[in-house]
Design a protein around this motif. Sequence first.
Motif, short mmCIF file in Angstrom:
data_model
loop_
_atom_site.label_atom_id
_atom_site.label_comp_id
_atom_site.label_asym_id
_atom_site.label_seq_id
_atom_site.Cartn_x
_atom_site.Cartn_y
_atom_site.Cartn_z
N LEU A 200 44.69 8.34 29.01
CA LEU A 200 44.42 9.74 28.65
C LEU A 200 43.46 10.38 29.66
N SER A 222 39.43 14.94 22.68
CA SER A 222 40.40 14.68 21.61
C SER A 222 40.95 15.99 21.05
N THR A 279 50.79 4.36 17.17
CA THR A 279 49.91 4.11 18.31
C THR A 279 50.63 3.38 19.45
N VAL A 292 51.86 12.60 23.94
CA VAL A 292 50.82 12.35 22.92
C VAL A 292 51.08 13.29 21.75
N TYR A 294 49.01 13.36 18.79
CA TYR A 294 47.67 13.87 18.47
C TYR A 294 46.65 12.76 18.66
N GLN A 295 45.40 13.15 18.83
CA GLN A 295 44.31 12.18 18.82
C GLN A 295 43.17 12.79 18.02
N SER A 299 39.62 8.31 17.06
CA SER A 299 40.74 7.40 16.71
C SER A 299 41.64 7.18 17.92
N ALA A 300 42.44 6.13 17.80
CA ALA A 300 43.42 5.85 18.87
C ALA A 300 44.45 6.97 18.91
N PRO A 301 44.97 7.29 20.09
CA PRO A 301 46.00 8.34 20.15
C PRO A 301 47.29 7.89 19.46
N TYR A 303 51.37 8.57 19.45
CA TYR A 303 52.38 9.05 20.40
C TYR A 303 53.62 9.57 19.68
#
Length: 501
Positions: A200, A222, A279, A292, A294-295, A299-301, A303
């Motif tokens: 990212l 984020s 994820t 992506v 959302y992130q 938190s982890a993104p 996909y």
Amino acid sequence: MTKYVAAIDQGTTSTRCMVFDHSGHVVSVDQTEHEQIFPRAGWVEHDPREVWTNTRQVAAGALAKADLTTEDIAAVGITNQRETAVVWDRTTGEPVYNAIVWQDTRTDRICRDLADLGGGQERYRDRTGLPLATYFSGPKVRWVLDNVEGARARAEAGDLLFGNMDTWLLWNLTGGVDGGVHVTDPTNASRTLLMNLDTLSWDAEIAADMGVPMSMLPEIRSSSEVYGHVRERSALASVPIAGILGDQQAATFGQACLSPGEAKNTYGTGNFVLLNTGTDKVMSENGLLTTVCYQIGASAPVYALEGSIAVTGSLVQWLRDNLGILGTAGEVERYARSVEDNGGAYFVPAFSGLYAPHWRSDARGAIVGLTRFVNKGHLSRAVLEATAFQTREVIDAMNADSGVALTSLKVDGGMVVNELLMQFQADILDVPVIRPVVNETTALGAAYAAGLAVGFWASEDDIRQNWAQDKQWEPTMDAETRDRLYHFWKKAVSRTLNWVE
Ligand SMILES: Nc1ncnc2c1ncn2[C@@H]1O[C@H](COP(=O)(O)OP(=O)(O)O)[C@@H](O)[C@H]1O
Ligand SMILES: O=P(O)(O)OC[C@H](O)CO
């Protein structure tokens, strides 16, 4: 506690500000359209100053319409047409050129030259999840630096900034030349061809290939955190700006597609199908994008696989504005209902070439199967059917890439009021199509991202609970008819290829 969250939805045709309550219902909306500038065939531009002026107006309008003040708003989120590139001077705040819109095809040569460096259209797929195509922002920035006099030197001196519409608005909302924040989120950054999907962060090697100085690029934060506060002496003064999501990812969030395997389709200017893959990122082998979704904060993104279709609702506008055979977009349904079927006519709207799953910039639009029998009703039907067939193409690709066979499809956007289209969509996909009560999922998704960051909503469970169904369409078409129609659609698509020489 403040009772509401606002969202600014900066779309291809208009800018709106919407205010939502805790249950995700719309409290107020104000909207205004901006000019579509077509300087020559294949070019599409917006004036960034007009978009910024409209943003301020609709923010004030939305508050005024519900008799609200700044104190009533806990946070504001931004969602936007993605890929549309703005380059401006950080010292004056003035754009150096109009915004080059996602549909614009002027970067075809740049993309082909980059492909020729090795790897062809797939050169950056591993790192960015994207094919080399005119759709994305990076090549548009390159075009500005190559074609606007003095721009490259100013960029290399560190005077120019780049952003998609989210970044342009955030920078202005937070003060512009007086300390504006130059930030984007991973959903927007993942549409530039410049961001590495795993880290990212910006990919210096690709930026060098593309000829885009790193100093122009916004910081990637984020999708849900406080980036800054709205400047004083404006409608939302001092309100924290706490969410940014590209509009299609925002609609996915607003539709509560929060678990792997859940998908939505938004029917606006174009259509965009996004499948949450969790994820884990799924690299497409069938012409889709990996992006992506959302992130949220630290938190982890998450996909998504995306099927982007350039022309759907804009084809209805084209019938209305360029041919004048419709008075309003809504009339397309009345004419389509005046006939039993398409009369053999198929309309492939390859106005910007074909996007997913074909990625063919050499395609151009065609109406095929014409006979003396075909009338305005058949053409209206062919226009609506084109939307459903294109959706089928990307959903077939999604099934192939992910192994997920959709059991239903959540829909939203301006075209889903069209009941004939919704029924035909269910028939061509052979799965139920479901429309939610709150159809403004794009703005709602951005509001959720902002509201989560400031504790207005506690968790994603609140989002799931707020989602409610309005209407569901069941497939009724027999398999033989479905297969025959889709067969002719694919034949029609093949007729549009290899047109541009
Ligand atoms: N009743 C209708 N039937 C078919 N298409 C429609 C209808 N009403 C609006 N549209 C189309 O929906 C699109 C607007 O949807 P919207 O979600 O507001 O678009 P965007 O966010 O891309 O600007 C327009 O392209 C318009 O032609
Ligand atoms: O503004 P929309 O709704 O047409 O969406 C445009 C997309 O973000 C383009 O990728």
